[in-house]
Structures are given as C-alpha cells and as structure tokens.
Scaffold this active site. Sequence first.
Site, PDB file in Angstrom:
ATOM      1  N   ASN A  12       0.874  -1.172   0.000  1.00 23.04           N
ATOM      2  CA  ASN A  12       0.000   0.000   0.000  1.00 23.04           C
ATOM      3  C   ASN A  12       0.916   1.228   0.000  1.00 23.04           C
ATOM      4  OD1 ASN A  12      -1.806   2.031   0.479  1.00 23.04           O
ATOM      5  ND2 ASN A  12      -2.741   1.091   2.285  1.00 23.04           N
ATOM      6  N   ARG A  96      -2.589  -2.168  -3.440  1.00 23.77           N
ATOM      7  CA  ARG A  96      -3.789  -1.357  -3.259  1.00 23.77           C
ATOM      8  C   ARG A  96      -3.694  -0.183  -4.234  1.00 23.77           C
ATOM      9  NH1 ARG A  96      -5.084   3.272   0.899  1.00 23.77           N
ATOM     10  NH2 ARG A  96      -7.284   3.488   0.465  1.00 23.77           N
ATOM     11  N   HIS A 185     -12.739   3.061  -0.042  1.00 24.96           N
ATOM     12  CA  HIS A 185     -12.759   2.053   1.041  1.00 24.96           C
ATOM     13  C   HIS A 185     -13.462   0.764   0.579  1.00 24.96           C
ATOM     14  CE1 HIS A 185     -12.778   5.497   4.248  1.00 24.96           C
ATOM     15  NE2 HIS A 185     -11.542   5.083   4.039  1.00 24.96           N
ATOM     16  N   ASN A 216     -10.009   7.360  10.341  1.00 23.67           N
ATOM     17  CA  ASN A 216      -9.724   8.789  10.174  1.00 23.67           C
ATOM     18  C   ASN A 216     -10.469   9.283   8.933  1.00 23.67           C
ATOM     19  OD1 ASN A 216      -8.540  11.153  11.065  1.00 23.67           O
ATOM     20  ND2 ASN A 216      -6.802  10.894   9.670  1.00 23.67           N
ATOM     21  N   ARG A 246     -11.743  15.738   7.216  1.00 22.29           N
ATOM     22  CA  ARG A 246     -12.537  16.147   6.047  1.00 22.29           C
ATOM     23  C   ARG A 246     -13.955  16.524   6.487  1.00 22.29           C
ATOM     24  NH1 ARG A 246     -10.971  10.842   3.408  1.00 22.29           N
ATOM     25  NH2 ARG A 246      -8.937  11.225   2.486  1.00 22.29           N
ATOM     26  N   GLU A 392      -8.127  -5.009   5.383  1.00 24.81           N
ATOM     27  CA  GLU A 392      -7.957  -4.724   3.956  1.00 24.81           C
ATOM     28  C   GLU A 392      -6.800  -5.523   3.360  1.00 24.81           C
ATOM     29  OE1 GLU A 392      -9.060  -0.283   3.181  1.00 24.81           O
ATOM     30  OE2 GLU A 392      -8.602  -0.483   5.293  1.00 24.81           O
TER      31      GLU A 392
HETATM   32  P1  AMP Z   1      -8.112   4.162  11.081  1.00 24.08           P
HETATM   33  O1  AMP Z   1      -8.082   5.250  10.058  1.00 24.08           O
HETATM   34  O2  AMP Z   1      -9.093   3.068  10.768  1.00 24.08           O
HETATM   35  O3  AMP Z   1      -6.740   3.643  11.444  1.00 24.08           O
HETATM   36  O4  AMP Z   1      -8.687   4.839  12.422  1.00 24.08           O
HETATM   37  C1  AMP Z   1      -7.922   5.794  13.134  1.00 24.08           C
HETATM   38  C2  AMP Z   1      -8.813   6.491  14.138  1.00 24.08           C
HETATM   39  O5  AMP Z   1      -9.447   5.540  14.988  1.00 24.08           O
HETATM   40  C3  AMP Z   1      -8.076   7.407  15.096  1.00 24.08           C
HETATM   41  O6  AMP Z   1      -7.902   8.690  14.536  1.00 24.08           O
HETATM   42  C4  AMP Z   1      -9.006   7.458  16.291  1.00 24.08           C
HETATM   43  O7  AMP Z   1      -9.953   8.497  16.128  1.00 24.08           O
HETATM   44  C5  AMP Z   1      -9.753   6.142  16.242  1.00 24.08           C
HETATM   45  N1  AMP Z   1      -9.398   5.205  17.302  1.00 24.08           N
HETATM   46  C6  AMP Z   1      -8.379   4.330  17.331  1.00 24.08           C
HETATM   47  N2  AMP Z   1      -8.375   3.650  18.496  1.00 24.08           N
HETATM   48  C7  AMP Z   1      -9.422   4.108  19.229  1.00 24.08           C
HETATM   49  C8  AMP Z   1      -9.959   3.818  20.522  1.00 24.08           C
HETATM   50  N3  AMP Z   1      -9.416   2.895  21.312  1.00 24.08           N
HETATM   51  N4  AMP Z   1     -11.052   4.508  20.928  1.00 24.08           N
HETATM   52  C9  AMP Z   1     -11.615   5.448  20.134  1.00 24.08           C
HETATM   53  N5  AMP Z   1     -11.159   5.760  18.908  1.00 24.08           N
HETATM   54  C10 AMP Z   1     -10.082   5.113  18.462  1.00 24.08           C
END
Ligand code: AMP
Length: 406
Positions: A12, A96, A185, A216, A246, A392
């Site tokens: 990726n 990816r 996604h 995010n 965003r 993914e």
């Molecule tokens: P991702 O883009 O799927 O890696 O998600 C990242 C986001 O998940 C972070 O910016 C956090 O806002 C959220 N996140 C990760 N761990 C936790 C947690 N234990 N509790 C709440 N939000 C979380």
Amino acid sequence: MTATATRVLVLNSGSSSLKYQLLDMHDGARLAAGLVERIGEETSRLAHTPLATGGDTRETEGPIADHTTALKAVAAELAADGLGLDSPQLAAIGHRVVHGGLQFTEPTVIDDAVLTEIERLVPLAPLHNPANITGIRTARALRPDLPQVAVFDTAFHTTMPEHAARYALDVATADAHRIRRYGFHGTSHAYVSRRTAALLGKDPSEVNVIVLHLGNGASASAVAGGRCVDTSMGLTPLEGLVMGTRSGDIDPAVTFHLKRVAGMSEDEVDELLNKKSGLIGLCGDNDMREIRRRIDAGGEDGARAQLAFDIYIHRLKKYLGAYTAVLGRVDAVAFTAGVGENAAPVRAAALAGLEQLGMAVDADRNAVRSDEPRLISPEGSRVAVAVVPTDEELEIAQQTYALVSA
Ligand code: AMP
C-alpha cells in the site's frame, strides 16, 4: 507460479509511505508486516515486524530517498527472516490502488496496458494514484517475472446503479470530465459486508447490510445481497460522513463563497475541506479517544468537543436513515475501522433513538473489547448490529491469490 507458491506480499504505497504485509494464503497466516514512513525526508523510518517468528519489531531510522530504496530496504528485512522477495514461495504482489474509475470492476493482473490505464485515472485521484503507480513500478522492477495484481478501492462500488452514482449535473459536462460518484474504502466494505453475513450464518446474497467504515477517513455503504447499491464517498473521498480532517457533505456553494468572499485560493479551499475540517476543524482533535476524554473532563473545552461529537453522530444517523430507505429491508449494521471497532460511545450514540428502524445497542455487549467480529444488538433485535474488524490487507491478498492461482 510453482505449486508451493502460496505467499502474497501486499503493498500500500502512499505519497511518502509504504505499508506492507506478507501473508501465506495456504492458511491465512501473517508472516511479516511493516511500514516505511517519511520517504524522501532525512528522518525516514522503517518498522518491520517478523510475525512468523514472533520476533520484536525492528526499527531503522535514516534517510530513504525514494520508493525504490524503500522497497529494497523492505526486501532486505524480509530476506533477513528467510522470507525474501526471491523466494519461490512468493506467488504474487498485490497492490492497493485507490482509483480504478469505471473500467476496473475486479482485481486485475498488471501489465503495461493496465498501468497506462491507471495513469489515465491520475486526474481523478491526483494524490493517491501516482503513489500507487510508483509502488507498482518499483515492485515490477525488482521482480519482473512475478504476477502483480492491482486491487482497486473503487471496484466494490462499481455495482452502484446509475441513479445512485450519477450527480444531478449537466450530463455532457459530467461525462466529459468523468464526474460521478465512485466511492472508496471498497476493499473494506466488501470484506466487512461478507464477514457480517458469515456472522449471521448467512450467504452474502441473502443479507442487506449498512457498513459504517469509521476511521480517520470514514464512509458508509448500503450493500444489498452482497452488491454495493450506494456509498457516501463520491468523486473523491471528501463527500459523505464527518471525518477526522474532512468536512464530508457540504453545500458546494460554500466553496464559491470561500473564494469570492473570503478570498481563498483553490488550493487553500482544498486544504481547508480535506485537511482542516471534520473533527479537527470543529474541535482541534481528530482522535476520537481524545475527543471523548475532553467530553468527560467537561467545562468549556468539553462542550466544544461535545459539539464536534454531536455533529459527527448527527451525520451518521442521517446516513443510517437514508440507507434504510435505499435498502428497504436492513438485516445488519456493521461498524468497522479505528473508531467503529473501538469507540463504544460512537456506536451507542449513532443508534440511539433508532428503535423505530429496528436498530439498538445492548450496553453490556457494546462495552466488550475484542478483535473478533461480534454482535452488540440486544437478543431478538430486528436488525443485527455488529462490530466487524476490517482487514484490507487480507482482502487484497485473497483477491490477488484467487486471481493468480485460478
Ligand atoms: P483508522 O483510520 O481506521 O486507522 O482509524 C484511526 C482512528 O481511529 C483514530 O484517529 C481514532 O480516532 C480512532 N481510534 C483508534 N483507536 C481508538 C480507541 N481505542 N477509541 C476510540 N477511537 C479510536
């Protein structure tokens, strides 16, 4: 490919990063994983975890000039674990690729013609596709004999009916510039909707699922019988839900206003909406953990975090309602990605008051922390509510392997 070749390297490539995982499709085992960050800077960093041996993560810091150097460094780390790119057990490399336009509806073995097509899509994904292309070129140069497969983030959404995919824009203008809703996604929505069906003991063709990929970046999709019929991201990943940085849905006239009245340039508006809006724009934080901590601490600062949280939840509820209407019958709602998998308060708040739609969360089940797919709705609920960790890399590896071993 030899009969023993069952390993797939998943790459990726971002503009300054390279994430990778090596999986064995014989048993789905993850053999190694890692990340090269800040490629092109003085402070590049490679973190490699030899999962096969259970060894500690090895970190290397120092300048890594470009993606070719990065992939060579990754290859050296893999070789040190006896998992080198020259291994006869390596069946393929799965890449990816963010934008596959309308033409790439399936994972595709990459040849020169495919690479040219991916390049033609750069205007639709100017930040992402060039990085993906660099990753592909680099990997092809290192192993020209090995099948390389592109797995597109948009592919799962190409089943959307025209009335969901088309904006209400002048048709000639839209078509001339390939303006339509593509969605992103897709690998995650495909994986999670299938896993949700499995959790219910059903075939994907039998269930209608609303998938909420809340990381995010965040997107929702309506999946009817295994096929995507609507999704919240559009021409770009900017449309739809409130995200970390965003804005999601916004009146397009806000952009004219920012230019005419606030005197902002095209690039400034782009940066505002993509990087400085959403949760970070509303309260200064894009990490849901920090937002919850501030809400719990209360006071004026807590109120600011609470408003950001409420706006985030309000948008989610609107999409749940909209996709219930689109699907007609909803069998399951699945939460996934960083926020969806971990933030119980987000799941509870998003479904609060939706009992009329058959959706509810059981407080005790919602509080359980686990890496496994699980149900969090009360016993006997009309709509199953699930937490399904996304994967993914596994999905890309499976799609890649299925193609090259067919
Ligand atoms: P991702 O883009 O799927 O890696 O998600 C990242 C986001 O998940 C972070 O910016 C956090 O806002 C959220 N996140 C990760 N761990 C936790 C947690 N234990 N509790 C709440 N939000 C979380």
